[in-house]
Design a protein around this motif. Structure first.
Motif, PDB file in Angstrom:
ATOM      1  N   GLU A 198       1.005  -1.211  -0.093  1.00 49.54           N
ATOM      2  CA  GLU A 198      -0.193  -0.121  -0.164  1.00 49.54           C
ATOM      3  C   GLU A 198       0.769   1.221  -0.026  1.00 49.54           C
ATOM      4  O   GLU A 198       1.858   1.352   0.714  1.00 49.54           O
ATOM      5  CB  GLU A 198      -0.776   0.211   1.026  1.00 49.54           C
ATOM      6  N   PHE A 199       0.732   2.108  -0.991  1.00 49.99           N
ATOM      7  CA  PHE A 199       1.608   3.158  -1.017  1.00 49.99           C
ATOM      8  C   PHE A 199       0.632   4.456  -0.704  1.00 49.99           C
ATOM      9  O   PHE A 199      -0.299   4.733  -1.301  1.00 49.99           O
ATOM     10  CB  PHE A 199       1.934   3.341  -2.633  1.00 49.99           C
ATOM     11  N   GLN A 200       1.176   5.378   0.251  1.00 49.36           N
ATOM     12  CA  GLN A 200       0.276   6.542   0.896  1.00 49.36           C
ATOM     13  C   GLN A 200       1.276   7.686   0.409  1.00 49.36           C
ATOM     14  O   GLN A 200       2.492   7.793   0.379  1.00 49.36           O
ATOM     15  CB  GLN A 200       0.009   6.345   2.208  1.00 49.36           C
ATOM     16  N   ASN A 201       0.488   8.787   0.560  1.00 48.71           N
ATOM     17  CA  ASN A 201       1.229  10.185   0.411  1.00 48.71           C
ATOM     18  C   ASN A 201       1.613  10.632   1.927  1.00 48.71           C
ATOM     19  O   ASN A 201       0.993   9.766   2.872  1.00 48.71           O
ATOM     20  CB  ASN A 201       0.273  11.177  -0.443  1.00 48.71           C
ATOM     21  N   VAL A 202       1.983  11.751   2.041  1.00 50.42           N
ATOM     22  CA  VAL A 202       2.444  12.154   3.260  1.00 50.42           C
ATOM     23  C   VAL A 202       1.230  12.518   4.351  1.00 50.42           C
ATOM     24  O   VAL A 202       1.297  12.463   5.466  1.00 50.42           O
ATOM     25  CB  VAL A 202       3.429  13.601   3.257  1.00 50.42           C
ATOM     26  N   SER A 203       0.006  12.559   3.704  1.00 50.35           N
ATOM     27  CA  SER A 203      -1.250  12.753   4.480  1.00 50.35           C
ATOM     28  C   SER A 203      -1.819  11.418   4.806  1.00 50.35           C
ATOM     29  O   SER A 203      -2.779  11.404   5.640  1.00 50.35           O
ATOM     30  CB  SER A 203      -2.221  13.656   3.950  1.00 50.35           C
TER      31      SER A 203
END
Length: 132
Positions: free
Chosen positions: A67-72
């Motif tokens: 799972e790839f997430q942004n900084v938020s």
């Protein structure tokens, strides 16, 4: 002679510092697992991931899910991979694919073995930060 030793010491120090920088973006995890002997998973921020077992006597599948997430903390992509039955390694050269959305910062991964005929499934978990 003293300058030569100091020069070699400085060279070794620089090499070790660069190696530790490379490994800073790697995570690995493993555990003992009946039947499979040992389940291992690893990822790095360059997109390489692997799930492996020492033995696969009951013809199970290996899995790797990311799972790839942004900084938020917003999920941007979540690829998953499953091996054919009976293999002992599932190496993925580019876990996220070549077209990850801009802004990816975190990669959470699970590495598992499942679907065997005799032994329980198992999983280990890894994390790395992208773009260090």
């Amino acid at each position: 002679m003293k300058k030569k030793i100091m020069g070699m010491f400085l060279c070794v120090t620089l090499v070790l510092a660069s190696i530790s920088t490379v490994y800073a973006a790697v995570d690995q995890s493993g555990k003992s697992l009946d039947g499979y002997v040992y389940l291992y998973g690893a990822i790095n921020s360059s997109g390489y991931g692997i799930t492996s077992v020492r033995s696969n006597p009951d013809n199970a599948y290996l899995t790797l899910s990311a799972e790839f997430q942004n900084v938020s903390g917003v999920t941007l992509a979540n690829p998953s991979y499953t091996s054919s039955r009976g293999v002992t390694e599932l190496p993925i050269d580019d876990v996220g694919g070549y077209y990850l959305p801009a802004g990816v910062k975190h990669q959470f991964s699970s590495h598992g073995v499942q679907g065997g005929t005799s032994y329980n499934a198992g999983a280990v978990y890894t994390y790395t930060s992208i773009g260090l």
